[in-house]
Design a protein around this motif. Structure first.
Motif, PDB file in Angstrom:
ATOM      1  N   VAL A 126       0.871  -1.182   0.000  1.00  0.00           N
ATOM      2  CA  VAL A 126       0.000   0.000   0.000  1.00  0.00           C
ATOM      3  C   VAL A 126       0.906   1.230   0.000  1.00  0.00           C
ATOM      4  O   VAL A 126       1.770   1.357   0.871  1.00  0.00           O
ATOM      5  CB  VAL A 126      -0.914   0.026   1.245  1.00  0.00           C
ATOM      6  N   PRO A 127       0.754   2.120  -0.935  1.00  0.00           N
ATOM      7  CA  PRO A 127       1.627   3.305  -0.963  1.00  0.00           C
ATOM      8  C   PRO A 127       1.342   4.246   0.208  1.00  0.00           C
ATOM      9  O   PRO A 127       0.207   4.361   0.664  1.00  0.00           O
ATOM     10  CB  PRO A 127       1.292   3.960  -2.304  1.00  0.00           C
ATOM     11  N   PHE A 128       2.399   4.919   0.662  1.00  0.00           N
ATOM     12  CA  PHE A 128       2.259   5.909   1.728  1.00  0.00           C
ATOM     13  C   PHE A 128       1.844   7.270   1.163  1.00  0.00           C
ATOM     14  O   PHE A 128       1.309   8.104   1.884  1.00  0.00           O
ATOM     15  CB  PHE A 128       3.579   6.058   2.491  1.00  0.00           C
ATOM     16  N   GLY A 129       2.159   7.489  -0.117  1.00  0.00           N
ATOM     17  CA  GLY A 129       1.879   8.800  -0.699  1.00  0.00           C
ATOM     18  C   GLY A 129       2.917   9.842  -0.341  1.00  0.00           C
ATOM     19  O   GLY A 129       2.712  11.034  -0.569  1.00  0.00           O
ATOM     20  N   THR A 130       4.040   9.400   0.223  1.00  0.00           N
ATOM     21  CA  THR A 130       5.139  10.290   0.593  1.00  0.00           C
ATOM     22  C   THR A 130       6.433   9.704   0.045  1.00  0.00           C
ATOM     23  O   THR A 130       6.655   8.496   0.157  1.00  0.00           O
ATOM     24  CB  THR A 130       5.247  10.430   2.126  1.00  0.00           C
ATOM     25  N   GLU A 131       7.288  10.552  -0.534  1.00  0.00           N
ATOM     26  CA  GLU A 131       8.553  10.076  -1.096  1.00  0.00           C
ATOM     27  C   GLU A 131       9.709  10.424  -0.180  1.00  0.00           C
ATOM     28  O   GLU A 131       9.695  11.442   0.511  1.00  0.00           O
ATOM     29  CB  GLU A 131       8.787  10.686  -2.480  1.00  0.00           C
ATOM     30  N   ASP A 132      10.725   9.563  -0.178  1.00  0.00           N
ATOM     31  CA  ASP A 132      11.923   9.867   0.599  1.00  0.00           C
ATOM     32  C   ASP A 132      12.742  10.908  -0.166  1.00  0.00           C
ATOM     33  O   ASP A 132      12.683  10.984  -1.399  1.00  0.00           O
ATOM     34  CB  ASP A 132      12.744   8.602   0.833  1.00  0.00           C
ATOM     35  N   PRO A 133      13.535  11.732   0.523  1.00  0.00           N
ATOM     36  CA  PRO A 133      14.248  12.824  -0.148  1.00  0.00           C
ATOM     37  C   PRO A 133      15.529  12.401  -0.865  1.00  0.00           C
ATOM     38  O   PRO A 133      16.105  13.222  -1.584  1.00  0.00           O
ATOM     39  CB  PRO A 133      14.566  13.773   1.006  1.00  0.00           C
ATOM     40  N   LEU A 134      15.984  11.168  -0.689  1.00  0.00           N
ATOM     41  CA  LEU A 134      17.249  10.759  -1.305  1.00  0.00           C
ATOM     42  C   LEU A 134      17.034  10.077  -2.652  1.00  0.00           C
ATOM     43  O   LEU A 134      17.649  10.446  -3.660  1.00  0.00           O
ATOM     44  CB  LEU A 134      18.017   9.827  -0.357  1.00  0.00           C
ATOM     45  N   PHE A 135      16.165   9.092  -2.705  1.00  0.00           N
ATOM     46  CA  PHE A 135      15.937   8.338  -3.942  1.00  0.00           C
ATOM     47  C   PHE A 135      14.577   8.644  -4.583  1.00  0.00           C
ATOM     48  O   PHE A 135      14.270   8.114  -5.649  1.00  0.00           O
ATOM     49  CB  PHE A 135      16.021   6.834  -3.654  1.00  0.00           C
ATOM     50  N   ASN A 136      13.782   9.482  -3.907  1.00  0.00           N
ATOM     51  CA  ASN A 136      12.467   9.870  -4.422  1.00  0.00           C
ATOM     52  C   ASN A 136      11.560   8.666  -4.680  1.00  0.00           C
ATOM     53  O   ASN A 136      10.828   8.611  -5.667  1.00  0.00           O
ATOM     54  CB  ASN A 136      12.613  10.704  -5.696  1.00  0.00           C
ATOM     55  N   LEU A 137      11.633   7.688  -3.791  1.00  0.00           N
ATOM     56  CA  LEU A 137      10.762   6.523  -3.860  1.00  0.00           C
ATOM     57  C   LEU A 137       9.683   6.643  -2.792  1.00  0.00           C
ATOM     58  O   LEU A 137       9.903   7.229  -1.720  1.00  0.00           O
ATOM     59  CB  LEU A 137      11.560   5.240  -3.629  1.00  0.00           C
ATOM     60  N   ASP A 138       8.517   6.081  -3.064  1.00  0.00           N
ATOM     61  CA  ASP A 138       7.455   6.090  -2.066  1.00  0.00           C
ATOM     62  C   ASP A 138       7.916   5.341  -0.818  1.00  0.00           C
ATOM     63  O   ASP A 138       8.595   4.310  -0.895  1.00  0.00           O
ATOM     64  CB  ASP A 138       6.199   5.420  -2.633  1.00  0.00           C
ATOM     65  N   VAL A 139       7.536   5.878   0.346  1.00  0.00           N
ATOM     66  CA  VAL A 139       7.934   5.260   1.615  1.00  0.00           C
ATOM     67  C   VAL A 139       7.471   3.812   1.673  1.00  0.00           C
ATOM     68  O   VAL A 139       8.108   2.960   2.317  1.00  0.00           O
ATOM     69  CB  VAL A 139       7.379   6.077   2.795  1.00  0.00           C
ATOM     70  N   GLY A 140       6.388   3.507   0.984  1.00  0.00           N
ATOM     71  CA  GLY A 140       5.900   2.131   0.967  1.00  0.00           C
ATOM     72  C   GLY A 140       6.920   1.144   0.449  1.00  0.00           C
ATOM     73  O   GLY A 140       6.935  -0.025   0.866  1.00  0.00           O
ATOM     74  N   PHE A 141       7.803   1.574  -0.469  1.00  0.00           N
ATOM     75  CA  PHE A 141       8.850   0.671  -0.950  1.00  0.00           C
ATOM     76  C   PHE A 141       9.736   0.218   0.198  1.00  0.00           C
ATOM     77  O   PHE A 141      10.092  -0.967   0.304  1.00  0.00           O
ATOM     78  CB  PHE A 141       9.705   1.366  -2.016  1.00  0.00           C
ATOM     79  N   ILE A 614     -10.293  -1.339  12.990  1.00  0.00           N
ATOM     80  CA  ILE A 614      -9.293  -0.425  12.423  1.00  0.00           C
ATOM     81  C   ILE A 614      -9.813   0.998  12.618  1.00  0.00           C
ATOM     82  O   ILE A 614     -10.767   1.421  11.970  1.00  0.00           O
ATOM     83  CB  ILE A 614      -9.044  -0.713  10.932  1.00  0.00           C
ATOM     84  N   VAL A 615      -9.163   1.734  13.520  1.00  0.00           N
ATOM     85  CA  VAL A 615      -9.620   3.078  13.859  1.00  0.00           C
ATOM     86  C   VAL A 615      -8.779   4.157  13.201  1.00  0.00           C
ATOM     87  O   VAL A 615      -9.081   5.345  13.328  1.00  0.00           O
ATOM     88  CB  VAL A 615      -9.612   3.270  15.399  1.00  0.00           C
ATOM     89  N   ASP A 616      -7.715   3.767  12.509  1.00  0.00           N
ATOM     90  CA  ASP A 616      -6.886   4.723  11.767  1.00  0.00           C
ATOM     91  C   ASP A 616      -6.719   4.190  10.353  1.00  0.00           C
ATOM     92  O   ASP A 616      -5.779   3.463  10.048  1.00  0.00           O
ATOM     93  CB  ASP A 616      -5.527   4.904  12.449  1.00  0.00           C
ATOM     94  N   ASP A 617      -7.657   4.561   9.471  1.00  0.00           N
ATOM     95  CA  ASP A 617      -7.606   4.036   8.110  1.00  0.00           C
ATOM     96  C   ASP A 617      -6.570   4.757   7.257  1.00  0.00           C
ATOM     97  O   ASP A 617      -6.398   4.435   6.073  1.00  0.00           O
ATOM     98  CB  ASP A 617      -8.982   4.108   7.448  1.00  0.00           C
ATOM     99  N   ALA A 618      -5.852   5.733   7.837  1.00  0.00           N
ATOM    100  CA  ALA A 618      -4.785   6.403   7.108  1.00  0.00           C
ATOM    101  C   ALA A 618      -3.447   5.695   7.273  1.00  0.00           C
ATOM    102  O   ALA A 618      -2.449   6.115   6.690  1.00  0.00           O
ATOM    103  CB  ALA A 618      -4.668   7.862   7.576  1.00  0.00           C
ATOM    104  N   ASP A 619      -3.421   4.633   8.063  1.00  0.00           N
ATOM    105  CA  ASP A 619      -2.175   3.889   8.283  1.00  0.00           C
ATOM    106  C   ASP A 619      -2.017   2.839   7.183  1.00  0.00           C
ATOM    107  O   ASP A 619      -2.797   1.878   7.121  1.00  0.00           O
ATOM    108  CB  ASP A 619      -2.218   3.220   9.662  1.00  0.00           C
ATOM    109  N   PRO A 620      -1.017   2.967   6.317  1.00  0.00           N
ATOM    110  CA  PRO A 620      -0.848   1.999   5.221  1.00  0.00           C
ATOM    111  C   PRO A 620      -0.571   0.580   5.709  1.00  0.00           C
ATOM    112  O   PRO A 620      -0.962  -0.389   5.044  1.00  0.00           O
ATOM    113  CB  PRO A 620       0.341   2.558   4.434  1.00  0.00           C
ATOM    114  N   ILE A 621       0.112   0.426   6.848  1.00  0.00           N
ATOM    115  CA  ILE A 621       0.410  -0.930   7.332  1.00  0.00           C
ATOM    116  C   ILE A 621      -0.883  -1.629   7.751  1.00  0.00           C
ATOM    117  O   ILE A 621      -1.110  -2.807   7.423  1.00  0.00           O
ATOM    118  CB  ILE A 621       1.418  -0.882   8.490  1.00  0.00           C
ATOM    119  N   ALA A 622      -1.744  -0.914   8.459  1.00  0.00           N
ATOM    120  CA  ALA A 622      -3.039  -1.502   8.828  1.00  0.00           C
ATOM    121  C   ALA A 622      -3.850  -1.827   7.578  1.00  0.00           C
ATOM    122  O   ALA A 622      -4.526  -2.866   7.513  1.00  0.00           O
ATOM    123  CB  ALA A 622      -3.807  -0.547   9.742  1.00  0.00           C
TER     124      ALA A 622
END
Length: 946
Positions: A126-141, A614-622
């Motif tokens: 599940v993608p996080f929708g946020t990229e890391d600043p070094l490789f510009n990959l989604d945090v989900g990777f 599931i009370v936090d549906d914004a959590d990609p891990i959940a």
């Protein structure tokens, strides 16, 4: 032959019978909870990975062994061990190859089982929708893909190394490799077939290592080399280019190994491997160390600024601290009685009962029988007379270690459950210093009404119980010793009406009684996995659970609520969490740099039904786990309002967040590096003896002081309209020697549904010193009136217990409150609340009640839920007679004069004043004891009678 096979199969079944029974009963247990798909998914993933990994290894090793065997046989003497082994293998080559593959593949297959959770996350990305600043990959990777890819690369590298070694050994066995020892220097010769084979295997090893280096590049986002975690200046400017170079060299080495198949000798591969090791050592290890030491460290704040900023941003997001609301606290010591009245709801809910002390009080007053116990006391809130009120409560659970008779029948069939709960307002005290119960006794009396009081599932309940047998279950014993019995009519547990099932459970528990007992019927059910934490961990082992489940009373039933967390240690650039204040049995006792309390688990105390919300549906891990186990989770929108009203912001999550906020409230990289404004959790007043001016003394310079625990409050925050249930944690400025004890600020987290999870930090003025909890506690203990009373209450036969010191923000002021309890010494002591200390600014007062102490300080005080001694109303003052108070004051002055004489070196005056003080104190005790009929009762006698 057939007989031998039958015997072997029988022996294997006998040896593995208990394991088979465990597997079968697990299948039954999950079926009883209607969660069998979860069990099959987890088990299937583990078995599937083990089988696939073992098969892959087998596919790698068997063809290579067969290829090596088909090489030219070398000559040898008949008695040569190599020739003898070769002859044995030649008789049954297929069996030998399969046996070798099986033995070696087994550990590689088992290794796959350990990666089952990584595979589930990998396959449910599940993608996080946020990229890391070094490789510009989604945090989900990084969170979902990188852990399993790293495992796979390491597994494949190890497997190829083993296959290469096994192939080389096979070539030696079949003569493809020879060791020549006739010459002066031993040498190794190799046939072209063996050379080509091993060259290809080594080339494959080199390519897999190149893949490892690719993944190592991404793992730099978790580097610990710099000031903070995440890729630092050295990682980006030295280590990353080194990995890129090593990838190129690995690929070149693989190419040279393949190219060298048709060339004589091993010169090119040796050069490639040598260059590989040289670059790995010098460029990959030595150069980054030198760069860090001689270029970065002399200008570390400048070089690392950009990377510190990345770490601050990532850590705040990963720890749930990115939306913290920071507000100034305009500290004011001009709080008036009228403003106190405006905050009457806060005062009415000040917690006077310390849960650790109250558990003993509950146990002595409400255990009813020795086979019940109160494992824990929890904090919650309920509507009392239409008003939201902070409550302390505890479930009355079964204590199987204190049964009237410890027989199998009693332990498993008769005494099967706890019974009811006790609830009392956190602010309510009876006239004799005991909690004013809302719900008490057996059967439960009071409100909220408990219509189903039986607890078959709870905390620290081990073993199993069997219900619906020929033996009635005991609910409780009446005063005359007559047992009140009951029969279970719920749907929980597993039916054991058949002999097969009874045999399976007898094997599982190593207990033959379920199989042979005459009490078993066709309707009998066995309840096991009754400890609620064991229960939820067995169902969802991929979540991490809070160490403090708590009971709630909803619709007449008792339901346990457990906070469950999702975590990861792969969030790029985030700092690893500070777990220093977590309990040892917390499910968070592992490394992580990302956390969410995404799941609330409800366990019915009677049936044992478990619901994961599931009370936090914004959590990609959940969300990923919900994709993997759709039958397990329930959407948070389906939480009943009555249950949601009892959700608490988890204390363990709050501990982690406040630990991290001490550093990460600083947003500027330069200030973060200097740590000039770093905070620490306020010192526990009971672990430090601070002087009034917070000056360091010999016994206050330790940096290893214990820290205050956060605490729940029902209160109104400054600039807000209504009271809410929240948790609060005070901070002090950080100091290496731990001498900074002034208050720096405090953080709150809200629990009520409309504002659940809202974090606020209030910051003290920087232009003045506000006393912190340790300083105020020391001032309380040094106040003559307080110290005299503590001494008086601690006379023979009694002991004074100091409760938690609470910091209560009211408007823009701070009121410090600490309850005092008195208990008789001895095994059956009942702690009773006798005094309350209030500190505000420079004023300190002690009284029998909180209302009385507040009235002494402010001139008036709102009503509380306390009863004063004797007449049921609040009593101001200390409760000590005027004559006793006069004598105590004279005794205190005599002791002070003795101290002064000792400092002056006048031993005669010291002894004279010391004896004078002792006589005055003894006289005060005699006077006070004589007031037993009209004033406060003799505490030692009172507690002894209790």
């Amino acid at each position: 032959m057939a007989v031998g096979i039958v015997v072997v199969v029988f022996l294997v079944l006998v040896v593995s019978a208990r394991a088979i029974a465990g597997l079968y009963t697990d299948w039954l247990w999950f079926g009883s909870l209607r969660l069998r798909p979860v069990w099959t998914e987890v088990l299937g993933t583990k078995v599937g990975l083990a089988v696939v990994m073992a098969l892959v290894f087998g596919v790698l090793v068997i063809p290579n062994l067969v290829f090596a065997r088909r090489g030219t046989h070398g000559a040898g003497q008949p008695d040569d061990p190599v020739v003898m082994v070769r002859e044995v293998v030649d008789r049954r080559p297929v069996l030998v190859h399969l046996g070798i593959a099986l033995v070696v593949a087994l550990p590689f297959g088992i290794a796959g089982i350990g990666a089952w959770n990584e595979w589930i996350l990998f396959s449910n990305y599940v993608p996080f929708g946020t990229e890391d600043p070094l490789f510009n990959l989604d945090v989900g990777f990084y969170v979902f893909r990188l852990p399993f890819l790293a495992f796979l690369a390491n597994w494949l590298f190890g497997a190829l190394i083993v296959v290469t070694i096994a192939s080389a050994a096979a070539h030696y066995l079949w003569g493809g490799i020879r060791v020549v020892t006739d010459a002066e220097l031993p040498s190794v010769t190799m046939t072209g077939r063996a050379k080509a084979h091993l060259s290809l295997l080594l080339a494959a090893v080199a390519l897999v290592k190149a893949g490892n280096y690719v993944l190592d590049r991404y793992d730099l986002t978790r580097s610990t080399r710099g000031v903070v975690h995440g890729a630092s200046y050295t990682d980006v400017t030295a280590q990353l280019p080194a990995f890129n170079l090593l990838i190129l060299i690995s690929v070149v080495a693989a190419g040279l190994l393949v190219f060298n198949i048709r060339r004589r000798g091993w010169v090119l591969p040796v050069i490639a491997v040598g260059l590989w090791f040289f670059v790995a050592l010098v460029v990959g290890t030595v150069y980054p160390v030198l760069l860090q030491r001689f270029r970065v460290e002399p200008a570390e704040s400048t070089r690392e600024a950009k990377y510190i900023e990345r770490n601050i941003e990532a850590t705040r997001v990963a720890m749930g601290l990115d939306d913290v609301e920071v507000s100034p606290f305009a500290y004011d010591e001009e709080l008036a009685a009228g403003e106190l009245q405006e905050n009457a709801e806060t005062i009415r809910n000040v917690r006077l009962w310390d849960p650790l002390i109250l558990r003993q009080t509950y146990q002595r007053l409400q255990e009813v029988r020795t086979f019940y116990r109160f494992t824990d006391v929890d904090i919650d809130r309920y509507l009392v007379d239409g008003e939201q009120t902070q409550i302390v409560l505890s479930a009355r659970e079964l204590n199987p270690d204190s049964l009237p008779s410890d027989t199998w029948e009693n332990r498993r069939l008769a005494f099967t459950h706890g019974y009811g709960a006790v609830l009392s307002p956190a602010n309510a005290v009876t006239s004799d210093g005991q909690p004013d119960f809302l719900v008490k006794n057996i059967p439960p009396q009071g409100a909220p009404a408990i219509t189903e009081p039986r607890l078959y599932h709870g905390e620290s309940i081990g073993g199993y119980a069997i219900v619906n047998t020929g033996r009635d279950e005991i609910d409780y014993l009446q005063e005359d010793g007559t047992a009140v019995t009951n029969r279970y009519d719920g749907e929980g547990g597993v039916g054991i009406g058949s002999v097969v099932r009874r045999l399976a459970f007898a094997l599982r528990f190593g207990d033959i009684n379920p199989l042979i007992s005459g009490f078993m019927t066709s309707e009998s059910r066995i309840l096991y996995m009754r400890d609620i934490r064991d229960r939820v961990e067995a169902i969802a082992p991929f979540l991490h659970y809070d160490a403090d489940p708590y009971p709630v009373v909803v619709d007449g039933r008792i339901t346990w609520l457990i906070d469950a967390y999702t975590t990861s240690s792969y969030y790029p650039y985030a700092q690893q969490a500070d777990r220093s204040r977590l309990p040892a049995d917390s499910g968070l006792q592992h490394d992580f740099n990302y956390i969410r309390n995404s799941v609330k688990v409800a366990v019915d105390a009677y049936d044992g039904d478990v619901t994961f919300y599931i009370v936090d549906d914004a959590d990609p891990i959940a969300a990923a786990y919900a994709k993997a186990f759709p039958r397990l989770f329930t959407d948070g929108d389906e939480v009943p309002d009555e249950l949601r009203a009892h959700f608490r912001y988890p204390e363990e999550l709050f501990r982690v967040q406040t630990n991290m906020w001490g550093r990460y409230h600083i947003g500027d990289a330069d200030e973060f590096y200097s740590q000039s404004d770093r905070w620490n959790i306020a010192q526990d007043p009971d672990s430090v003896a601070a002087a009034p001016d917070s000056a360091a003394t010999d016994d206050t310079t330790s940096s290893a002081r214990e820290r205050m625990d956060p605490y729940y409050l029902q209160m109104r925050l400054p600039d807000e309209r209504s009271t809410e249930f929240l948790i609060l944690q005070p901070f002090v400025p950080f100091s290496d020697d731990d001498t900074r004890r002034e208050l720096a600020g405090f953080m709150t987290a809200k629990s009520d549904p409309e504002n659940y999870g809202r974090l606020r930090v209030f910051v003290m003025p920087r232009d003045r010193q506000v006393d912190g909890p340790a300083i105020v506690s020391a001032r309380m203990n040094q106040e003559p009136e307080v110290s005299q009373l503590i001494t008086l209450l601690s006379r023979a036969g009694s002991e004074v217990l100091q409760g938690n010191l609470l910091v209560i923000p009211i408007e823009q002021s701070l009121v410090y409150i600490r309850p005092l309890y008195v208990q008789a010494t001895g095994a059956n002591a009942v702690p009773e609340l006798k005094k309350v200390i209030v500190a505000f600014g420079n004023q300190i007062a002690i009284s029998d009640t909180l209302q009385g102490a507040l009235a002494t300080v402010f001139g008036d005080a709102p009503e509380t839920l306390e009863e004063g001694p004797g007449d049921g109303g609040p009593v101001d003052g200390t409760g000590v007679s005027d004559e006793a108070a006069r004598l105590l004051e004279q005794a205190a002055q005599a002791f002070a004069d003795a101290d002064a004489a000792l400092r002056d070196g006048d031993a005669v005056a010291y002894l004279r004043k010391l004896e004078e003080g002792r006589q005055l104190f003894d006289e005060a005790c005699r006077v006070e004891a004589g007031q037993g009929d009209s004033g406060e009762e003799d505490v030692g006698q009172e507690d002894g009678d209790s």
